[in-house]
Design a protein around this motif. Structure first.
Motif, PDB file in Angstrom:
ATOM      1  N   GLN A  61       0.844  -1.208  -0.038  1.00 40.82           N
ATOM      2  CA  GLN A  61       0.018   0.021  -0.164  1.00 40.82           C
ATOM      3  C   GLN A  61       0.904   1.310  -0.005  1.00 40.82           C
ATOM      4  O   GLN A  61       0.058   2.442  -0.154  1.00 40.82           O
ATOM      5  N   ALA A  62       2.069   1.116   0.362  1.00 34.73           N
ATOM      6  CA  ALA A  62       2.959   2.423   0.192  1.00 34.73           C
ATOM      7  C   ALA A  62       2.574   3.155  -1.093  1.00 34.73           C
ATOM      8  O   ALA A  62       2.813   2.448  -2.254  1.00 34.73           O
ATOM      9  N   THR A  63       2.770   4.165  -1.289  1.00 26.75           N
ATOM     10  CA  THR A  63       2.748   5.175  -2.313  1.00 26.75           C
ATOM     11  C   THR A  63       3.844   6.336  -2.237  1.00 26.75           C
ATOM     12  O   THR A  63       4.388   6.858  -1.156  1.00 26.75           O
ATOM     13  N   TRP A  64       4.678   6.247  -3.349  1.00 23.41           N
ATOM     14  CA  TRP A  64       5.877   7.123  -3.266  1.00 23.41           C
ATOM     15  C   TRP A  64       5.853   7.965  -4.650  1.00 23.41           C
ATOM     16  O   TRP A  64       5.432   7.506  -5.873  1.00 23.41           O
ATOM     17  N   ILE A  65       6.505   9.151  -4.296  1.00 22.09           N
ATOM     18  CA  ILE A  65       6.680  10.190  -5.577  1.00 22.09           C
ATOM     19  C   ILE A  65       7.932  10.352  -5.529  1.00 22.09           C
ATOM     20  O   ILE A  65       8.663  10.828  -4.787  1.00 22.09           O
ATOM     21  N   VAL A  66       8.420  10.418  -6.920  1.00 26.30           N
ATOM     22  CA  VAL A  66       9.962  10.710  -7.188  1.00 26.30           C
ATOM     23  C   VAL A  66      10.264  11.018  -8.831  1.00 26.30           C
ATOM     24  O   VAL A  66       9.585  10.738  -9.485  1.00 26.30           O
ATOM     25  N   PHE A  67      11.053  11.852  -8.787  1.00 25.75           N
ATOM     26  CA  PHE A  67      11.629  12.350 -10.171  1.00 25.75           C
ATOM     27  C   PHE A  67      12.680  11.286 -10.476  1.00 25.75           C
ATOM     28  O   PHE A  67      13.966  11.311  -9.973  1.00 25.75           O
ATOM     29  N   THR A  68      12.091  10.414 -11.276  1.00 24.76           N
ATOM     30  CA  THR A  68      13.381   9.226 -11.583  1.00 24.76           C
ATOM     31  C   THR A  68      14.335   9.636 -12.729  1.00 24.76           C
ATOM     32  O   THR A  68      14.896   8.935 -13.063  1.00 24.76           O
ATOM     33  N   ASP A  69      14.318  11.063 -12.964  1.00 20.45           N
ATOM     34  CA  ASP A  69      15.397  11.446 -13.924  1.00 20.45           C
ATOM     35  C   ASP A  69      16.543  11.912 -13.257  1.00 20.45           C
ATOM     36  O   ASP A  69      17.604  12.231 -13.492  1.00 20.45           O
ATOM     37  N   CYS A  70      16.256  12.045 -11.812  1.00 21.75           N
ATOM     38  CA  CYS A  70      17.452  12.526 -10.994  1.00 21.75           C
ATOM     39  C   CYS A  70      17.855  11.521  -9.773  1.00 21.75           C
ATOM     40  O   CYS A  70      18.672  11.694  -9.007  1.00 21.75           O
ATOM     41  N   VAL A  71      16.792  10.613  -9.468  1.00 27.04           N
ATOM     42  CA  VAL A  71      17.134   9.696  -8.603  1.00 27.04           C
ATOM     43  C   VAL A  71      17.497   8.213  -9.050  1.00 27.04           C
ATOM     44  O   VAL A  71      16.574   7.772  -9.947  1.00 27.04           O
ATOM     45  N   ALA A  72      18.805   7.868  -8.965  1.00 29.21           N
ATOM     46  CA  ALA A  72      19.105   6.709  -9.510  1.00 29.21           C
ATOM     47  C   ALA A  72      18.390   5.538  -8.912  1.00 29.21           C
ATOM     48  O   ALA A  72      18.318   5.474  -7.733  1.00 29.21           O
ATOM     49  N   HIS A  73      17.788   4.578  -9.539  1.00 27.63           N
ATOM     50  CA  HIS A  73      17.069   3.420  -9.011  1.00 27.63           C
ATOM     51  C   HIS A  73      17.068   2.271  -9.650  1.00 27.63           C
ATOM     52  O   HIS A  73      17.544   2.167 -11.080  1.00 27.63           O
ATOM     53  N   ALA A  74      17.002   1.154  -9.217  1.00 25.37           N
ATOM     54  CA  ALA A  74      16.906  -0.225  -9.450  1.00 25.37           C
ATOM     55  C   ALA A  74      15.864  -0.943  -8.555  1.00 25.37           C
ATOM     56  O   ALA A  74      15.856  -0.660  -7.430  1.00 25.37           O
ATOM     57  N   VAL A  75      14.879  -1.686  -9.272  1.00 25.91           N
ATOM     58  CA  VAL A  75      14.006  -2.587  -8.644  1.00 25.91           C
ATOM     59  C   VAL A  75      14.540  -3.870  -8.426  1.00 25.91           C
ATOM     60  O   VAL A  75      14.760  -4.778  -9.428  1.00 25.91           O
ATOM     61  N   MET A  76      14.942  -4.410  -7.162  1.00 19.51           N
ATOM     62  CA  MET A  76      15.289  -5.823  -7.005  1.00 19.51           C
ATOM     63  C   MET A  76      14.350  -6.736  -6.797  1.00 19.51           C
ATOM     64  O   MET A  76      14.582  -7.820  -7.199  1.00 19.51           O
ATOM     65  N   SER A  77      13.432  -6.410  -6.199  1.00 19.08           N
ATOM     66  CA  SER A  77      12.133  -7.506  -6.216  1.00 19.08           C
ATOM     67  C   SER A  77      11.035  -6.856  -5.982  1.00 19.08           C
ATOM     68  O   SER A  77      10.858  -5.547  -5.504  1.00 19.08           O
ATOM     69  N   GLY A  78       9.962  -7.485  -5.954  1.00 21.84           N
ATOM     70  CA  GLY A  78       8.433  -7.108  -5.708  1.00 21.84           C
ATOM     71  C   GLY A  78       7.631  -7.413  -7.034  1.00 21.84           C
ATOM     72  O   GLY A  78       8.233  -7.625  -7.997  1.00 21.84           O
ATOM     73  N   GLN A  79       6.410  -7.597  -6.779  1.00 30.11           N
ATOM     74  CA  GLN A  79       5.388  -7.749  -8.013  1.00 30.11           C
ATOM     75  C   GLN A  79       4.204  -7.127  -7.553  1.00 30.11           C
ATOM     76  O   GLN A  79       3.791  -6.853  -6.448  1.00 30.11           O
TER      77      GLN A  79
END
Ligand code: SIN
Ligand code: FE
Length: 315
Positions: free
Chosen positions: A262-280
């Motif tokens: 249920q968590a909801t998050w807002i992010v500018f993904t052009d300046c926060v480096a990210h990788a999704v490791m797991s989750g469905q």
């Protein structure tokens, strides 16, 4: 505004905005909305314990119940609000039509929420795609540049932004498991370290083989790439460069982020480096925020890169 939600997660917990009610005890909504825009633009992630917009339980249940692996699907299910178009799913007509209406409603609800929560952007954005991500991310077999488990900044090859920023709202619909991301240092630090090696100068001076080829090909085929600025070209190059860079992927300092159900998050993904490791089961809506709507323009990647290159990358 609190710095973290639990176990010192590197996000800002938003507790003063309630679904259906808006700001709680806020006298100066405008100042608050602007402060949140600024935090986001500077690379913070805003975190809500549950969706701050209506996301009916029955809709969530329906999405979770489908046998997605048996339905012919692309990388994700996508929805284009501007054309009311659903892509990436086939199955019986009734099911497809229900998924379509869930995505349409989801997109409208997120947009209505964001227009109030981030009021400085309202009406100025370009509403991009929404997506539903029903496959387990851990162990997905995707080509290198499409892999989600390698750190990157977002850039869309088919949709140049001309300097507009990529803002995304995610919700973890998984009933029991967190969605796990990794992040690392910020955009400016990584750009100063790697942009040269990734070919920024050549692209800024518009004399690289790649930019010439793409431009020539674009004009021959009369397709949208003509509208690509040096900024757009570099961001795609940087996305690929970081994913290809095994030493960076292996050795960079990593921060783990765990987004619970249920968590909801807002992010500018052009300046926060990210990788999704797991989750469905995540659902997401993307907004493109043009420079004229930004409140901290100096933090925009096109400005940071322009400073490094010593020339403007967006005309
Ligand atoms: C991505 O933008 O790299 C994917 C993020 C996610 O699906 O959680
Ligand atoms: Fe991404």
């Amino acid at each position: 505004m609190k710095k973290s939600a639990s176990r010192n997660m590197p996000w800002i917990l938003v507790e003063d905005y309630k679904r259906g009610k808006g700001w709680v005890g806020a006298e100066q909504c405008e100042a608050r909305a602007r402060a949140y825009c600024e935090l986001l633009e500077r690379g913070q992630i805003l975190f809500f314990r549950e969706p701050p917009f209506d996301l009916p339980a029955a809709d969530q249940q329906f999405l979770l119940e489908q046998q997605w692996s048996e339905m012919r699907m692309h990388k994700n299910v996508s929805y284009r609000p501007s054309e009311d178009l659903l892509r990436g799913v086939s199955g019986n007509r009734e099911t497809v039509s229900r998924v379509h209406s869930i995505m349409r409603n989801y997109s409208a609800q997120v947009t209505e929420f964001l227009a109030k929560f981030l009021a400085p952007y309202a009406g100025k954005w370009n509403l991009d795609f929404a997506s539903f991500r029903p496959l387990e991310e851990e162990g997905r077999d995707l080509p290198l540049h499409k892999r989600n488990d390698l750190l990157h900044f977002d850039a869309f090859p088919s949709r140049p932004t001309h300097g507009a920023r990529i803002l995304r709202v995610f919700t973890n619909l998984n009933p029991s498991k967190p969605r796990i991301w990794q992040s690392t240092e910020g955009f400016e630090v990584l750009a100063r370290r790697y942009a040269g090696g990734a070919g920024l100068q050549d692209i800024a001076e518009d004399n690289s083989f790649l930019s010439r080829t793409v431009r020539d090909l674009g004009s021959k085929l009369n397709i949208g790439v003509i509208g690509r600025t040096p900024y757009d070209m570099f961001m795609i190059r940087f996305h690929d460069f970081l994913k290809e860079n095994t030493a960076f992927q292996r050795d960079c300092p990593k921060t783990q982020l765990e987004f619970p159900p249920q968590a909801t998050w807002i992010v500018f993904t052009d300046c926060v480096a990210h990788a999704v490791m797991s989750g469905q089961y995540a659902i997401e809506q993307t907004f493109l925020i043009p420079p004229k709507a930004l409140v901290a323009l100096e933090s925009a990647p096109y400005r940071i890169l322009g400073n490094i290159a010593g020339r403007a990358l967006v005309s």
